[in-house]
Design a protein around this motif. Structure first.
Motif, PDB file in Angstrom:
ATOM      1  N   ASN A 202      47.981  45.679   0.881  1.00 28.93           N
ATOM      2  CA  ASN A 202      47.826  44.603  -0.104  1.00 28.93           C
ATOM      3  C   ASN A 202      46.359  44.511  -0.550  1.00 28.93           C
ATOM      4  N   LYS A 203      46.089  45.113  -1.700  1.00 32.68           N
ATOM      5  CA  LYS A 203      44.695  45.250  -2.159  1.00 32.68           C
ATOM      6  C   LYS A 203      44.047  43.907  -2.500  1.00 32.68           C
ATOM      7  N   SER A 204      44.894  42.879  -2.741  1.00 43.03           N
ATOM      8  CA  SER A 204      44.299  41.598  -3.164  1.00 43.03           C
ATOM      9  C   SER A 204      43.715  40.794  -1.990  1.00 43.03           C
ATOM     10  N   ILE A 205      44.003  41.232  -0.765  1.00 44.86           N
ATOM     11  CA  ILE A 205      43.424  40.530   0.393  1.00 44.86           C
ATOM     12  C   ILE A 205      41.906  40.716   0.378  1.00 44.86           C
ATOM     13  N   LEU A 206      41.184  39.620   0.641  1.00 41.05           N
ATOM     14  CA  LEU A 206      39.722  39.728   0.756  1.00 41.05           C
ATOM     15  C   LEU A 206      39.340  39.729   2.232  1.00 41.05           C
ATOM     16  N   ILE A 207      38.389  40.591   2.585  1.00 47.38           N
ATOM     17  CA  ILE A 207      37.943  40.656   3.978  1.00 47.38           C
ATOM     18  C   ILE A 207      36.451  40.337   4.030  1.00 47.38           C
ATOM     19  N   GLY A 208      36.099  39.389   4.883  1.00 46.43           N
ATOM     20  CA  GLY A 208      34.699  38.965   4.963  1.00 46.43           C
ATOM     21  C   GLY A 208      34.145  39.041   6.374  1.00 46.43           C
ATOM     22  N   VAL A 209      32.885  39.461   6.469  1.00 44.59           N
ATOM     23  CA  VAL A 209      32.192  39.484   7.762  1.00 44.59           C
ATOM     24  C   VAL A 209      31.160  38.356   7.757  1.00 44.59           C
ATOM     25  N   LEU A 210      31.234  37.503   8.770  1.00 50.63           N
ATOM     26  CA  LEU A 210      30.319  36.367   8.879  1.00 50.63           C
ATOM     27  C   LEU A 210      29.434  36.536  10.107  1.00 50.63           C
ATOM     28  N   GLY A 211      28.390  35.739  10.184  1.00 48.08           N
ATOM     29  CA  GLY A 211      27.637  35.605  11.435  1.00 48.08           C
ATOM     30  C   GLY A 211      26.542  36.631  11.642  1.00 48.08           C
ATOM     31  N   CYS A 212      26.234  36.863  12.922  1.00 49.11           N
ATOM     32  CA  CYS A 212      25.024  37.607  13.288  1.00 49.11           C
ATOM     33  C   CYS A 212      25.048  39.072  12.854  1.00 49.11           C
ATOM     34  N   MET A 213      26.226  39.709  12.933  1.00 51.86           N
ATOM     35  CA  MET A 213      26.294  41.122  12.535  1.00 51.86           C
ATOM     36  C   MET A 213      26.103  41.259  11.034  1.00 51.86           C
ATOM     37  N   ALA A 214      26.620  40.286  10.288  1.00 51.01           N
ATOM     38  CA  ALA A 214      26.434  40.277   8.831  1.00 51.01           C
ATOM     39  C   ALA A 214      24.938  40.171   8.538  1.00 51.01           C
ATOM     40  N   GLU A 215      24.275  39.289   9.277  1.00 48.40           N
ATOM     41  CA  GLU A 215      22.845  39.078   9.052  1.00 48.40           C
ATOM     42  C   GLU A 215      22.049  40.331   9.408  1.00 48.40           C
ATOM     43  N   ARG A 216      22.438  40.974  10.499  1.00 44.89           N
ATOM     44  CA  ARG A 216      21.676  42.126  10.976  1.00 44.89           C
ATOM     45  C   ARG A 216      21.844  43.339  10.060  1.00 44.89           C
ATOM     46  N   LEU A 217      23.085  43.544   9.600  1.00 44.83           N
ATOM     47  CA  LEU A 217      23.355  44.790   8.862  1.00 44.83           C
ATOM     48  C   LEU A 217      23.298  44.611   7.343  1.00 44.83           C
ATOM     49  N   LYS A 218      23.402  43.405   6.895  1.00 43.64           N
ATOM     50  CA  LYS A 218      23.296  43.054   5.468  1.00 43.64           C
ATOM     51  C   LYS A 218      24.169  43.983   4.607  1.00 43.64           C
ATOM     52  N   THR A 219      23.578  44.539   3.531  1.00 41.41           N
ATOM     53  CA  THR A 219      24.389  45.345   2.603  1.00 41.41           C
ATOM     54  C   THR A 219      24.888  46.646   3.237  1.00 41.41           C
ATOM     55  N   LYS A 220      24.256  47.045   4.361  1.00 43.09           N
ATOM     56  CA  LYS A 220      24.712  48.259   5.057  1.00 43.09           C
ATOM     57  C   LYS A 220      26.201  48.157   5.376  1.00 43.09           C
ATOM     58  N   PHE A 221      26.646  46.917   5.596  1.00 39.04           N
ATOM     59  CA  PHE A 221      28.052  46.705   5.910  1.00 39.04           C
ATOM     60  C   PHE A 221      28.955  47.196   4.796  1.00 39.04           C
ATOM     61  N   LEU A 222      28.516  46.925   3.556  1.00 41.20           N
ATOM     62  CA  LEU A 222      29.336  47.326   2.413  1.00 41.20           C
ATOM     63  C   LEU A 222      29.396  48.851   2.320  1.00 41.20           C
ATOM     64  N   GLU A 223      28.260  49.484   2.696  1.00 42.22           N
ATOM     65  CA  GLU A 223      28.234  50.953   2.619  1.00 42.22           C
ATOM     66  C   GLU A 223      29.033  51.582   3.763  1.00 42.22           C
ATOM     67  N   GLU A 224      28.841  51.009   4.979  1.00 44.06           N
ATOM     68  CA  GLU A 224      29.462  51.633   6.156  1.00 44.06           C
ATOM     69  C   GLU A 224      30.951  51.286   6.288  1.00 44.06           C
ATOM     70  N   GLU A 225      31.261  50.047   6.066  1.00 43.39           N
ATOM     71  CA  GLU A 225      32.651  49.585   6.221  1.00 43.39           C
ATOM     72  C   GLU A 225      33.193  49.331   4.822  1.00 43.39           C
ATOM     73  N   LYS A 226      33.734  50.344   4.232  1.00 47.70           N
ATOM     74  CA  LYS A 226      34.079  50.290   2.807  1.00 47.70           C
ATOM     75  C   LYS A 226      35.051  49.155   2.442  1.00 47.70           C
ATOM     76  N   LEU A 227      35.820  48.675   3.414  1.00 42.27           N
ATOM     77  CA  LEU A 227      36.845  47.697   3.067  1.00 42.27           C
ATOM     78  C   LEU A 227      36.318  46.266   2.975  1.00 42.27           C
ATOM     79  N   VAL A 228      35.065  46.043   3.382  1.00 42.46           N
ATOM     80  CA  VAL A 228      34.560  44.671   3.434  1.00 42.46           C
ATOM     81  C   VAL A 228      34.181  44.170   2.033  1.00 42.46           C
ATOM     82  N   ASP A 229      34.649  42.945   1.688  1.00 45.37           N
ATOM     83  CA  ASP A 229      34.365  42.372   0.364  1.00 45.37           C
ATOM     84  C   ASP A 229      33.227  41.358   0.410  1.00 45.37           C
ATOM     85  N   LEU A 230      33.072  40.698   1.564  1.00 43.20           N
ATOM     86  CA  LEU A 230      32.083  39.624   1.677  1.00 43.20           C
ATOM     87  C   LEU A 230      31.231  39.820   2.919  1.00 43.20           C
TER      88      LEU A 230
END
Ligand code: SAM
Ligand code: SF4
Length: 512
Positions: free
Chosen positions: A100-128
């Motif tokens: 289901n492509k319309s599902i949004l997946i978001g990463v919150l908290g300390c790992m989001a802060e540490r990896l920032k935009t790297k998350f979007l590059e490394e974990e392709k499925l993350v939207d937020l």
């Protein structure tokens, strides 16, 4: 085998828990969010703030992944293993997203802060990708992500405390709740990523904290835990003058804050004005109602004051329990860790706790195998644990974290097998101390706050003593309710639980 011992000992029971509440379950028209939380209590508390922000923007919580249009994972960076767990979980979410492509997946908290935009590059499925100080921007970022734009906000703030947001309590037992009193940390322990992922320390105003405690009490809650990375450095401007805000403790009245203390580096400074200290905040919350138990976490050995200890001793409803992480029992290692206290200082604080609050429960955090730790220095950790007679400890082996002072300055040179063996010895010792401590309680009577049915049987209640020990006892068909207090005599124990019987229910007060 070792893994089993470690897993059993580290309290992992709530890791990855999917939070929900019953509020919206029947309403099919409301968009649902699913949230899993990892890491410390602060993250679990933050998830309730996130739930509140989403609730105000038309989302309802669900525990059922399949019905969620928004999947959030509130992450922890404290050890490498915590991050691996999150990455693994994200691959599970990937399968849902493929269906289901319309599902949004978001990463919150300390790992989001540490990896920032790297998350979007490394974990392709993350939207937020949203850091701990940016949760107010969630609705806007969700809207943008819905239009196909990836949303990132990892700005750290010097002011954000979410003081005005009433958390939506998720999967609570209706009796115990967290109240976040401050955010961030200024301490810079050399092993720790928290100052980088959660930013500078800031205290929430006392008035909103007391109000939250009052609201919880009015809703039937009977226990609050005040949360901060270093609660003893809580300092906030005073609440408005007025009868109900005056502290009554004679000790506190004699201890108004001096100008020199206001200029300490851990404090932003409010000029000459008086401030509310942690001891005073504890007192204000304790005064909400004698039936409301007050707990707090975490205390720092360099900052915990006698004022705090006297306040605990003075109020029956402030629990006789202190979590005072030692990390290591060796002064050289403590110095490398930048903990800013010595073994002797720590021991003095423990002695003072025992003097002022003789029946106080004490627990700790311990790290095995920090950089350059020798066998003799490891023995110092074991001996300080024996001296302190901890009821319980959270125990870890050192995990080097990118960007920390230790990563930049010291070699992570204790071999992994040695770290694990030392941790094993620490865990074994703590198991022995926990059992001894519980055996010492046999024959004693404790006032227990009933939290609900025991895990094993609906014929038994479970609750906690002031010292934070889990106590299980038969209901015996007595007309009691969770949220009530009873006196329980301890007849037996295991390493983790005291087993007893009710000897007096006259101290029981229903909250309904
Ligand atoms: N602020 C609290 C304090 O000062 O004790 C605790 C914060 S931290 C979230 C919880 C615990 O994780 C720490 O007390 C420490 O024992 C452990 N910890 C932090 N960084 C670590 C690392 N790099 N490796 C192993 N354990 C670590
Ligand atoms: Fe990390 Fe030290 Fe701050 Fe605790 S006090 S959060 S261990 S830097």
């Amino acid at each position: 085998m070792l893994e089993d011992v470690v897993k059993k000992k580290i309290d992992e029971t709530r890791q990855g828990e999917a939070f929900s509440s019953t509020i919206y379950h029947t309403d099919k028209s409301i968009k649902k969010f699913y949230i899993e939380s990892y890491g410390c209590a602060m993250n679990f508390s933050d998830s309730e703030i996130v739930a509140s922000i989403l609730h105000q923007n038309g989302f309802g919580p669900t525990k059922n992944l399949e019905e969620a249009s928004l999947i959030l994972i509130n992450t922890c960076s404290i050890r490498e293993k915590a991050e691996q767990t999150v990455r693994k979980r994200l691959t599970d979410f990937k399968k849902l997203k493929q269906q289901n492509k319309s599902i949004l997946i978001g990463v919150l908290g300390c790992m989001a802060e540490r990896l920032k935009t790297k998350f979007l590059e490394e974990e392709k499925l993350v939207d937020l990708v949203i850091g701990p100080d940016a949760y107010r921007s969630l609705p806007q970022l969700i809207a943008e992500a819905g239009d196909g734009q990836k949303g990132v906000n990892v700005l750290l703030s010097r002011e954000e405390t979410y003081a005005d947001i009433a958390p939506v309590r998720l999967d609570s037992n209706g009796i115990s709740a967290f109240i976040s009193i401050m955010r961030g940390c200024n301490n810079m322990c050399s092993f720790c990523v928290v100052p980088f992922t959660r930013g500078r320390e800031r205290s929430r105003d006392a008035q909103s904290i007391v109000q939250e405690a009052q609201n919880l009490f009015d809703q039937g809650y009977r226990e609050v835990t005040l949360l901060g990375q270093n609660v003893d450095s809580y300092k906030a401007p005073p609440p408005p003058k007025g009868g109900s805000w005056e502290t009554t403790s004679s000790l506190l009245k004699e201890n108004t804050i001096k100008k020199s203390e206001l200029q300490s580096p851990s404090f932003g400074g409010v000029g000459e004005a008086e401030v509310v200290t942690f001891a005073q905040l504890l007192e204000l919350v304790a005064q909400v109602n004698p039936l409301l138990r007050v707990r707090f976490s975490t205390s720092h050995p360099k900052d915990i004051t006698d004022e705090v200890l006297y306040t605990i001793a003075e109020y029956d409803n402030i629990c006789n329990y202190i979590h005072l992480p030692v990390q290591s029992g060796n002064t050289r290692i403590l110095e490398l860790m930048n903990r800013t206290y010595t073994r002797e200082w720590y021991v003095e604080r423990i002695n003072r706790i025992r003097e002022i609050i003789p029946d106080c429960g004490i627990s700790s955090d311990v790290i095995a195998g920090f950089c350059s730790e020798t066998e003799a220095e490891h023995q110092d950790t074991l001996s300080i644990m024996e001296y302190c007679q901890y009821n319980m400890s959270y125990m870890y082996y050192y995990s080097e974290r990118p960007g920390t002072l230790a990563e930049r300055k010291y070699a992570d040179d204790v071999p992994e097998e040695t770290k694990k063996r030392r941790l094993h010895e620490i865990v074994e010792l703590q198991n022995k101390l926990s059992l001894q401590s519980n055996q010492n309680d046999i024959g004693k009577v404790f006032k227990v706050l009933i939290e609900g049915d025991s895990k094993r049987s609906s014929n038994d209640w479970k609750g906690r003593s002031s010292q934070n020990k889990l106590i299980v006892f038969p209901k015996n068909n007595m007309p009691l309710l969770k949220g009530g207090y009873v006196l329980v005599k301890i007849n037996d124990c295991t390493q983790t639980t005291l087993l007893g019987e009710i000897i007096d229910q006259s101290s029981s007060y229903s909250h309904l």
